[in-house]
Design a protein around this motif. Structure first.
Motif, short mmCIF file in Angstrom:
data_model
loop_
_atom_site.label_atom_id
_atom_site.label_comp_id
_atom_site.label_asym_id
_atom_site.label_seq_id
_atom_site.Cartn_x
_atom_site.Cartn_y
_atom_site.Cartn_z
N VAL A 85 0.83 -1.20 0.00
CA VAL A 85 0.00 0.00 0.00
C VAL A 85 0.87 1.25 0.00
O VAL A 85 0.59 2.22 -0.73
CB VAL A 85 -0.96 0.00 1.21
N ASP B 3 0.60 3.68 -3.14
CA ASP B 3 0.07 5.03 -2.94
C ASP B 3 1.13 6.08 -3.22
O ASP B 3 0.81 7.16 -3.75
CB ASP B 3 -0.46 5.17 -1.51
N SER C 293 0.73 9.10 -5.79
CA SER C 293 0.92 10.48 -5.31
C SER C 293 2.00 11.20 -6.11
O SER C 293 1.86 12.39 -6.43
CB SER C 293 1.30 10.45 -3.82
N LEU D 224 -9.08 8.77 -8.40
CA LEU D 224 -7.97 8.51 -7.49
C LEU D 224 -7.66 9.70 -6.61
O LEU D 224 -6.93 9.58 -5.62
CB LEU D 224 -6.72 8.11 -8.28
N ARG E 22 -9.79 5.82 -3.76
CA ARG E 22 -8.44 5.26 -3.75
C ARG E 22 -8.33 4.14 -2.72
O ARG E 22 -7.64 3.14 -2.95
CB ARG E 22 -7.40 6.35 -3.44
N GLY E 23 -9.01 4.31 -1.59
CA GLY E 23 -8.98 3.27 -0.57
C GLY E 23 -9.65 1.99 -1.03
O GLY E 23 -9.10 0.89 -0.88
N LEU F 11 -7.78 0.79 -4.70
CA LEU F 11 -6.32 0.62 -4.75
C LEU F 11 -5.81 -0.04 -3.47
O LEU F 11 -5.15 -1.08 -3.52
CB LEU F 11 -5.63 1.97 -4.95
N HIS F 12 -6.15 0.54 -2.32
CA HIS F 12 -5.62 0.03 -1.06
C HIS F 12 -6.20 -1.34 -0.68
O HIS F 12 -5.46 -2.27 -0.33
CB HIS F 12 -5.89 1.02 0.08
N MET G 161 0.19 11.54 0.90
CA MET G 161 -0.38 10.22 0.67
C MET G 161 -1.75 10.11 1.32
O MET G 161 -2.09 10.86 2.22
CB MET G 161 0.56 9.14 1.21
N TYR G 162 -2.53 9.14 0.85
CA TYR G 162 -3.90 8.95 1.34
C TYR G 162 -3.98 7.74 2.28
O TYR G 162 -4.95 6.99 2.25
CB TYR G 162 -4.84 8.73 0.16
N VAL G 163 -2.98 7.57 3.13
CA VAL G 163 -2.89 6.36 3.96
C VAL G 163 -3.07 6.66 5.45
O VAL G 163 -2.89 5.75 6.26
CB VAL G 163 -1.54 5.65 3.73
#
Length: 343
Positions: free
Chosen positions: A124, A128, A132, A152, A158-159, A162-163, A297-299
């Motif tokens: 991940v 990500d 990004s 995205l 995105r979660g 993608l994640h 990042m989207y984490v």
């Protein structure tokens, strides 16, 4: 004696009753922890009632329940009952198994969770970070088109697309891979930090997602390695008293400490972190919380799950610690003395 033979104790002694109760407690505790975490998925993502509300509805104290919600509540109650029935049947059918065998089994379960978590943060984080980077450098639209690039940009999309697939892939890889990968994760932390230094001071280039990646990997390394370090005896002990004890006293300390200190801490994290939608750990996960930086990042919401993974893996290891200590106290043939103890 083979390894499989050493995992089984056939002698029927007065201690067999104690072993049965110890196994019953341990299996029930681990099962309830896992079922509690699984029930949060149905409660918060599919609007199921929690266990206490379900019981109240079954007793007729929740008149506002519709038929569908009542069925969901009954299903949750039946899930807990089914797990308890399974535990009783399992213990009855495997009464020949030793406590050391169960301790090793729980250790393997915890290690599997940790391996999956390692692959999760690796895949991940890398995936990500790539998205990004492409987004920051305005390369995402030429590669995937306007629609996918816009999707995205949304944390939830995105979660979910993608994640979550990468997380599912992580559990699959962990099933076949037996390496915990902590050395590699430490190397990745150092490498990503080194990259920031090189790009900042030589090329005058730095983006928010680069720092997010370091924090993402470092937080995972610190929390996920705790359970592995505990079972390997790598944590720092305040052993002013412990080091002077004999092996049996050390086993008592480990058994009592695991139940009275270790498990309650894990339950506090799980309960207060997952009790409601507004809980400190559930809220960021449910909202797909992202970094305050617009180009990071989207984490961040995944980092909210790190403490949950820590609590679950540590709780299972504490149970394993408890079982191995009890095995030594009950003089099982395959029991090992506590680390640092004498025979």
């Amino acid at each position: 004696m083979t390894s499989s033979d050493s995992a089984i104790t056939y002698a029927t002694t007065p201690s067999s009753i104690k072993k049965t109760w110890i196994r019953l407690f341990s299996l029930t505790m681990v099962s309830i922890i896992l079922l509690y975490c699984l029930s949060r998925f149905f409660i918060f993502w599919h609007d199921w009632p929690n266990l206490s509300t379900s019981i109240q509805a079954l007793l007729g104290n929740e008149p506002d329940f519709d038929k569908v919600k009542l069925i969901k509540g009954i299903s949750l109650i039946l899930a807990y009952i089914a797990v308890l029935v399974f535990i009783f049947r399992y213990i009855k059918q495997t009464s020949q198994y030793s406590l050391s065998y169960d301790a090793d089994k729980f250790k393997r379960i915890s290690f599997y969770i940790i391996r999956a978590a390692f692959w999760m943060v690796f895949l991940v984080g890398l995936g990500d970070a790539i998205v990004s980077f492409l987004r920051v450098e305005e390369l995402l639209i030429p590669l995937v088109g306007d629609d996918i690039a816009a999707a995205l940009d949304q944390p939830r999309t995105r979660g979910l697309y993608l994640h979550y697939p990468l997380i599912a892939l992580s559990f699959l890889i962990a099933w076949f891979s037996r390496s915990l990968g902590f050395y590699w994760l430490a190397f990745l932390v150092v490498l990503s930090e080194f990259t920031i230094v090189i790009t900042r001071f030589i090329f005058s280039y730095e983006q928010a997602f680069m720092g997010d990646l370091v924090r993402f990997w470092y937080a995972a390394f610190f929390l996920f390695a705790s359970a592995y370090t505990l079972i390997e005896g790598g944590h720092v002990r305040v052993d002013v008293l412990y080091a002077r004890m004999g092996a049996r006293k050390k086993a008592w300390v480990n058994a009592i400490g695991s139940i009275l200190l270790g498990l309650p801490l894990c339950w506090v994290i799980l309960y207060y972190g997952m009790d409601t939608r507004q809980s400190s750990l559930m809220a960021p996960i449910l909202s797909f919380e992202v970094s305050s930086s617009g180009y990071g990042m989207y984490v961040k919401y995944i980092m909210g799950s790190f403490l949950l993974i820590y609590a679950v893996s540590m709780a299972i290891i504490f149970i394993s610690y408890f079982l191995s200590s009890c095995a030594y106290l009950l003089d099982e043939q395959d029991a090992q003395p506590p680390q640092g103890g004498d025979h």
